[in-house]
Design a protein around this motif. Structure first.
Motif, short mmCIF file in Angstrom:
data_model
loop_
_atom_site.label_atom_id
_atom_site.label_comp_id
_atom_site.label_asym_id
_atom_site.label_seq_id
_atom_site.Cartn_x
_atom_site.Cartn_y
_atom_site.Cartn_z
N ASP A 29 -1.22 0.61 2.20
CA ASP A 29 -1.62 0.92 3.57
C ASP A 29 -1.48 2.42 3.78
O ASP A 29 -0.50 3.01 3.32
N ASP A 30 -2.43 3.03 4.45
CA ASP A 30 -2.38 4.48 4.66
C ASP A 30 -1.43 4.89 5.77
O ASP A 30 -1.07 6.06 5.88
N ALA A 54 1.97 1.91 -1.67
CA ALA A 54 0.96 2.90 -2.03
C ALA A 54 0.20 3.26 -0.77
O ALA A 54 0.07 2.44 0.15
N GLU A 55 -0.33 4.49 -0.72
CA GLU A 55 -0.97 5.00 0.49
C GLU A 55 -2.46 4.73 0.59
O GLU A 55 -3.06 4.92 1.64
N ASN A 56 -3.10 4.36 -0.51
CA ASN A 56 -4.54 4.08 -0.49
C ASN A 56 -4.89 3.21 -1.69
O ASN A 56 -4.05 2.96 -2.55
N GLY A 60 -2.88 2.32 -5.11
CA GLY A 60 -2.54 0.90 -5.31
C GLY A 60 -2.94 0.42 -6.70
O GLY A 60 -2.18 -0.27 -7.37
N ILE A 61 -4.13 0.79 -7.13
CA ILE A 61 -4.59 0.40 -8.47
C ILE A 61 -3.69 1.04 -9.53
O ILE A 61 -3.30 0.38 -10.51
N MET A 84 -8.90 2.67 4.60
CA MET A 84 -8.00 3.72 4.11
C MET A 84 -8.84 4.85 3.52
O MET A 84 -9.95 4.62 3.05
N PRO A 85 -8.27 6.06 3.52
CA PRO A 85 -8.98 7.18 2.87
C PRO A 85 -8.91 7.04 1.35
O PRO A 85 -8.18 6.20 0.83
N VAL A 86 -9.65 7.83 0.66
CA VAL A 86 -9.72 7.93 -0.81
C VAL A 86 -10.43 6.72 -1.40
O VAL A 86 -11.50 6.85 -1.97
#
Length: 167
Positions: A29-30, A54-56, A60-61, A84-86
């Motif tokens: 989640d961002d 993880a932020e995006n 996460g991957i 989410m960005p990215v």
């Protein structure tokens, strides 16, 4: 209540029932506040559970792939924000499902966590390969446990946000 599984090739692969006790969860989640609240709620409700964040979708991957080389090698659950960005959550899930198929890995239970829970949104999440959807509001730990109970009873079912018990 859950919905019947998607048609073959139209979403998630054959479901695998999640374990009775959460041991390892990835929260993507961002929003830092959402990640922090989710970690606290899951760790309080499932003592001994390790919650990684993880932020995006791209991060996460990367975290998911790093965990493939550790013991235990897999997350019991991934909670995936959508916007989410990215790299958005829907595209991240498609990439994760491709990796699982290519390598013959067991399918990880992935729940969308989104404010967008209309029927069309949930149908889209299912087509992306997600196992269900929980809303962003409410008691996340209770929502997760309710969704996992449904998945254990019906591994091939898509857990719909609007059919979880009221919290």
């Amino acid at each position: 209540d859950a919905e019947p599984p998607a048609a073959a090739g139209a979403g998630a692969a054959a479901g695998v029932a999640p374990p009775a006790t959460l041991r390892n969860v990835l929260v993507v989640d961002d929003e830092e506040f959402v990640r922090a609240v989710t970690v606290c709620a899951l760790e309080a409700e499932s003592p001994g559970c390790e919650v990684v964040t993880a932020e995006n979708g791209e991060q996460g991957i990367a975290v998911y792939l790093e965990r493939r080389h550790e013991e235990p090698p897999q997350f019991d659950l991934i909670l995936m924000d959508i916007q989410m960005p990215v790299l958005t959550g829907d595209l991240a899930v498609k990439q994760l499902r491709t990796l699982e198929r290519q390598h013959g890995w067991l399918q990880t239970c992935i729940l969308a966590r989104s404010a967008n829970t209309a029927d069309a949104d949930q149908d889209y999440y299912r087509r992306c390969g997600m196992d269900g959807c929980i809303p962003k509001c409410g008691n996340v730990a209770k929502q997760v446990l309710d969704a996992l109970l449904i998945k254990r009873q019906r591994p091939d079912a898509f857990v719909r946000a609007d059919r979880l018990p009221d919290h």
